[in-house]
Write a protein that holds these residues in place. Sequence first.
Motif, PDB file in Angstrom:
ATOM      1  N   CYS A 145       0.851  -1.247   0.145  1.00  0.00           N
ATOM      2  CA  CYS A 145       0.045  -0.200  -0.063  1.00  0.00           C
ATOM      3  C   CYS A 145       0.900   1.187   0.182  1.00  0.00           C
ATOM      4  O   CYS A 145       1.778   1.214   0.550  1.00  0.00           O
ATOM      5  N   PHE A 146       0.372   2.439  -0.778  1.00  0.00           N
ATOM      6  CA  PHE A 146       1.326   3.306  -1.021  1.00  0.00           C
ATOM      7  C   PHE A 146       1.095   4.565   0.299  1.00  0.00           C
ATOM      8  O   PHE A 146       1.626   5.557   0.311  1.00  0.00           O
ATOM      9  N   ILE A 147       0.201   3.827   1.089  1.00  0.00           N
ATOM     10  CA  ILE A 147       0.048   4.764   2.386  1.00  0.00           C
ATOM     11  C   ILE A 147       0.532   4.114   3.602  1.00  0.00           C
ATOM     12  O   ILE A 147       1.336   4.699   4.154  1.00  0.00           O
ATOM     13  N   CYS A 148       0.238   2.855   3.674  1.00  0.00           N
ATOM     14  CA  CYS A 148       0.841   2.289   5.115  1.00  0.00           C
ATOM     15  C   CYS A 148       1.647   1.219   4.871  1.00  0.00           C
ATOM     16  O   CYS A 148       2.216   0.737   5.779  1.00  0.00           O
ATOM     17  N   HIS A 149       1.802   0.858   3.668  1.00  0.00           N
ATOM     18  CA  HIS A 149       2.888  -0.214   3.432  1.00  0.00           C
ATOM     19  C   HIS A 149       2.589  -1.578   3.694  1.00  0.00           C
ATOM     20  O   HIS A 149       3.333  -2.627   3.875  1.00  0.00           O
ATOM     21  N   GLU A 150       1.451  -1.936   4.169  1.00  0.00           N
ATOM     22  CA  GLU A 150       0.737  -3.344   4.098  1.00  0.00           C
ATOM     23  C   GLU A 150       0.620  -3.589   3.002  1.00  0.00           C
ATOM     24  O   GLU A 150       0.749  -3.115   1.859  1.00  0.00           O
ATOM     25  N   PRO A 151       0.125  -5.239   2.693  1.00  0.00           N
ATOM     26  CA  PRO A 151      -0.046  -5.673   1.496  1.00  0.00           C
ATOM     27  C   PRO A 151      -1.224  -4.926   0.883  1.00  0.00           C
ATOM     28  O   PRO A 151      -2.318  -4.562   1.384  1.00  0.00           O
ATOM     29  N   ALA A 152      -1.073  -4.313  -0.330  1.00  0.00           N
ATOM     30  CA  ALA A 152      -1.860  -3.444  -1.022  1.00  0.00           C
ATOM     31  C   ALA A 152      -3.372  -4.118  -1.093  1.00  0.00           C
ATOM     32  O   ALA A 152      -4.365  -3.648  -0.912  1.00  0.00           O
ATOM     33  N   HIS A 153      -3.243  -5.343  -1.526  1.00  0.00           N
ATOM     34  CA  HIS A 153      -4.629  -6.067  -1.566  1.00  0.00           C
ATOM     35  C   HIS A 153      -5.515  -6.105  -0.359  1.00  0.00           C
ATOM     36  O   HIS A 153      -6.807  -6.132  -0.546  1.00  0.00           O
ATOM     37  N   VAL A 154      -4.739  -6.406   0.828  1.00  0.00           N
ATOM     38  CA  VAL A 154      -5.532  -6.277   1.834  1.00  0.00           C
ATOM     39  C   VAL A 154      -6.313  -4.713   2.198  1.00  0.00           C
ATOM     40  O   VAL A 154      -7.238  -4.691   2.607  1.00  0.00           O
ATOM     41  N   CYS A 155      -5.295  -3.811   2.247  1.00  0.00           N
ATOM     42  CA  CYS A 155      -5.820  -2.578   2.391  1.00  0.00           C
ATOM     43  C   CYS A 155      -7.033  -2.176   1.368  1.00  0.00           C
ATOM     44  O   CYS A 155      -8.197  -1.490   1.727  1.00  0.00           O
ATOM     45  N   SER A 156      -6.868  -2.399   0.214  1.00  0.00           N
ATOM     46  CA  SER A 156      -8.143  -2.359  -1.064  1.00  0.00           C
ATOM     47  C   SER A 156      -9.024  -3.179  -0.547  1.00  0.00           C
ATOM     48  O   SER A 156     -10.139  -2.442  -0.391  1.00  0.00           O
ATOM     49  N   ARG A 157      -9.179  -4.438  -0.233  1.00  0.00           N
ATOM     50  CA  ARG A 157     -10.321  -5.132   0.265  1.00  0.00           C
ATOM     51  C   ARG A 157     -10.909  -4.667   1.267  1.00  0.00           C
ATOM     52  O   ARG A 157     -12.139  -4.632   1.475  1.00  0.00           O
ATOM     53  N   MET A 158     -10.316  -4.417   2.432  1.00  0.00           N
ATOM     54  CA  MET A 158     -10.678  -3.837   3.612  1.00  0.00           C
ATOM     55  C   MET A 158     -11.181  -2.271   3.495  1.00  0.00           C
ATOM     56  O   MET A 158     -11.792  -1.793   4.549  1.00  0.00           O
ATOM     57  N   ARG A 159     -10.820  -1.621   2.610  1.00  0.00           N
ATOM     58  CA  ARG A 159     -11.119  -0.324   2.296  1.00  0.00           C
ATOM     59  C   ARG A 159     -10.478   0.490   3.656  1.00  0.00           C
ATOM     60  O   ARG A 159     -11.211   1.307   4.262  1.00  0.00           O
ATOM     61  N   ARG A 160      -9.236   0.246   3.910  1.00  0.00           N
ATOM     62  CA  ARG A 160      -8.755   0.675   5.149  1.00  0.00           C
ATOM     63  C   ARG A 160      -8.403   2.212   5.077  1.00  0.00           C
ATOM     64  O   ARG A 160      -8.473   3.089   6.020  1.00  0.00           O
TER      65      ARG A 160
END
Length: 182
Positions: A145-160
């Motif tokens: 993720c370009f915001i928090c650096h967690e796996p991007a697909h997780v942030c996208s799916r969770m709408r973090r």
Amino acid sequence: MSRETAEASCMRLALEDVLKAREARARLQQQWLGQYGQTMVSVTLVWPGEIKDTPLARRVMAEANEAINQSLLKHRWPVTRHETDFLCTGPEARWSISSPAWMIKHVMAHLEDNHPLGRLWDIDVFCPTSGLLKRSAIHQPMRRCFICHEPAHVCSRMRRHSQNELAQVIEDLTYDYFSGQH
């Protein structure tokens, strides 16, 4: 400003529009793989929100096209066909290339990870026999993720992250990139 950039639709889209575009893109990818029997590169943008076709999105895609074309030229990989479409669901580009998919995937993953705008590009590489090559197939880590650096697909799916937060990061990234050009 280029003609393509000037003509951006800036239309608000429904989820149904985005899903229909994804299905149409998958059909076109299969058509190209069948027609040419070669490695295919397909590029879309990581562009959150309900407006996908903007002058800025078109500029970002133009940079992706330039970077990919330069990489293909540098590696002397013959391009059979290249197309870019400016759709209301966002710009898309594709190449049919007469070279091994795994080699191209390495270079495209490097572009995504190292070009200043690469984080905004979703570059898929397809092998004519085995289909979509994932990063894991070439021993590359998943995108972050370009915001928090967690796996991007997780942030996208969770709408973090909120649309505003994502839009601000994209605006900052693109402003820094394009303001630095001469």
